[in-house]
Every structure is written in C-alpha cells, then in structure tokens.
Write an enzyme that holds these catalytic residues in place. Structure first.
Site, mmCIF file in Angstrom:
data_model
loop_
_atom_site.group_PDB
_atom_site.id
_atom_site.type_symbol
_atom_site.label_atom_id
_atom_site.label_comp_id
_atom_site.label_asym_id
_atom_site.label_seq_id
_atom_site.Cartn_x
_atom_site.Cartn_y
_atom_site.Cartn_z
ATOM 1 N N GLY A 12 0.800 -1.214 0.000
ATOM 2 C CA GLY A 12 0.000 0.000 0.000
ATOM 3 C C GLY A 12 0.833 1.265 0.000
ATOM 4 N N TRP A 62 -8.915 -1.522 5.355
ATOM 5 C CA TRP A 62 -9.949 -1.167 4.376
ATOM 6 C C TRP A 62 -9.958 0.352 4.333
ATOM 7 C CZ3 TRP A 62 -14.442 -4.120 2.351
ATOM 8 C CH2 TRP A 62 -15.390 -3.310 1.703
ATOM 9 N N TYR A 126 -16.726 3.959 8.044
ATOM 10 C CA TYR A 126 -15.270 3.798 8.046
ATOM 11 C C TYR A 126 -14.689 4.180 9.402
ATOM 12 C CZ TYR A 126 -10.373 4.923 7.104
ATOM 13 O OH TYR A 126 -9.003 5.011 7.164
#
Length: 303
Positions: A12, A62, A126
C-alpha cells in the site's frame, strides 16, 4: 542488536514507504507481507505471521470510505476484527504493535485540534470500523500497543489527492475543490519515518504505549492543498476554485474538521511531524510526483 519487524499491507501507499525506511536501518530485519500474502481477518494466519517478530507495523486496512458505508460489516472485518487478531497475536508473542488509525474516529465538529485523549464519535462507517480496531489495541495491548492516527495521507506509491490534482491539471483548465473541510495533509514517507522512530523508542522503553497523532503540523483545506500543489509545481493556483462540500455529495459523511494535536510525542522523546507545506515541498521532488508535475507543465519546482 538486530530487531525483527513485520509490516502488513506492504504493497500500500504507506506500507511501501515503511519498508523503504526500514531498508535503511542496518539493525532491522524486515518481513513485508501484502494483502495477498496475509489476510489479517484470518486469526490462524495472523498468529503464524507475527510469531518471531518484535515489532509489527499494521498498514493493512480497508481504506474505501464510501465503500465502507455500503459494506460496513466487510470494513469492520478488516479494520476492527483483523486488528483484534493482530493485537491478540502480539499479546501472545510479546511483540510491539504500531497500528495506523485515522482522524475519522472524531466527529469533526471541534474548533481547535483534537488532543489524543479527546472523546471519539465517528460520523461514518469507516470511522466506526477504525475505532473498533483502536479499542482492540487498547484492550489487548495496554503496555505494548501504539495507535498512530493519521489523515489526508498522500505519497508516490498509489493514488492520492496530490497525484490526482496533478493529473487533472493537464486535462482541465480549472478545478473545483472543496474549501470547507479542514485537515493536515501528511506525506506517507514522513509518517513512515515517524513510525520507525516510534518503534525504536518503544523497543528502548522510552515511549509509553497509547495514542499518538501522526499528522503534519499546521492545517489547510483541500482547496488550499490543491493550490499549494499547483504553485509548487509551476502551475497557476488560481485555476483551483473553492467550493462547498455540497457540490460533491458522497455516500459517507466527511468530518468538517480533522485537525489533530501532537502533545504525546514529547512523552516518547520524539519531535512531531513538520509543517504540511514543508512536507509537500519534499514530496513533490520524489520521482513519481515530480514526473506528474513535469507532465502537467514542464519546468522546475518553484521552491
């Protein structure tokens, strides 16, 4: 003395920079695992991966904010339950956990920077999923768990706001950008260096466990960030036009104020991250972002 590090989410935006920072440390033995190599929602796999490491840096997450609004259970499986699995594995093995969280755990209705111990209150799925992960770290690793909240992260190893603005600069004469959300744009490489320093301080017993805010100093808006990106890249910042958030309705609500305080770094004997605009100057000199700036308008950076 050699220290063994495990970096999850190693492909990432932040994970790649953490690996790069640790690669320059001759005393670090590093394992980087991508999402394909380690699914943190699998407790058995997590336990096997953590075993034998002294420091775990969790960059697996996520990160699709609007997707979380549609699939909160799936987001929580990663950001909440997955972090619980990592925390339990670290507790079992005695490893230190550096867990990356977010300013979205706050409601965004403050008028001054949120201190590390401010009450939380996420306004979207989130944020709730990330808060679940924080609670797992606090519960299972009261002495060896470190929560590092960041915000408005950008860098050269993946999509980010800064890169998107430079890409759009070559396609559009003007860009409408939100000017009523306030935050701290943070360069992923700078945060990676801070995580490495925190891990070292934790190993040496100098850094108390708990919450640290890993965001740049100062504050701006998305519009301010876009304009400074243009200016530093030799583009006309007036091409960025300020608009309100209502112009871009999204499935997930965004906190209007995500500015964080940085007092706890002094407890670890560490200096907080530099000003956001100074970080941006350095970031725009990295190969990927510099190439985007050159493509948007050839020439040297102005600073």
């Amino acid at each position: 003395m050699t220290t063994s590090w495990l970096v999850t989410g190693a492909r990432g935006l932040l994970g790649q920079d953490v690996l790069a920072e640790l690669a320059g440390d001759p005393d670090a033995r590093v394992t980087g695992l991508t999402r394909d190599q380690l699914d943190i929602t699998d407790p058995t796999a997590v336990g096997a991966a953590v075993d034998g490491h002294q420091v775990v840096v969790n960059c697996a997450a996520w990160t699709d904010v609007d997707g979380a609004e549609r699939s909160e259970a799936a987001a929580t499986a990663v950001n909440g339950h997955g972090v619980r699995h990592l925390s339990r594995a670290c507790a079992d093995s005695g490893a230190i956990l550096l867990h990356v969280s977010t300013d979205y755990v706050f409601p965004g209705d403050a008028r001054r920077p949120y201190p590390e111990d401010a009450p939380t209150g996420p306004v979207n799925a989130y944020g709730r999923s990330k808060l679940a992960g924080e609670r797992a770290v606090v519960e299972l690793l009261p002495r060896t768990g470190y929560i590092v909240r960041t915000a408005w992260l950008y860098g050269e190893h993946g999509p980010s706001f800064v890169g998107t603005m430079l890409q759009l600069a070559s396609r559009r004469e003007t860009l409408d950008v939100v000017a009523d959300q306030h935050g701290q744009p943070t360069w992923s490489r700078a945060l990676a260096g801070q995580l490495r320093a925190l891990g070292r301080a934790a190993l040496a017993g100098r850094a108390p466990a708990g919450i640290y805010h890993g965001t740049a100093a100062g504050r701006t808006t998305w519009c301010g960030l876009a304009r400074e990106t243009f200016r530093l890249s030799g583009l006309d910042p007036e091409r960025i036009r300020p608009v309100g958030s209502e112009r871009f309705p999204r499935p997930a609500a965004r906190p209007a104020f995500g500015v964080l305080g940085h007092d706890n770094w002094s407890r670890a004997g560490l200096v907080p991250l530099p000003q956001w605009d100074d970080q941006l100057v350095a970031a725009l000199k990295t190969p990927a972002l510099a190439a985007l700036a050159t493509a948007a308008r050839p020439g040297e950076l102005t600073r």
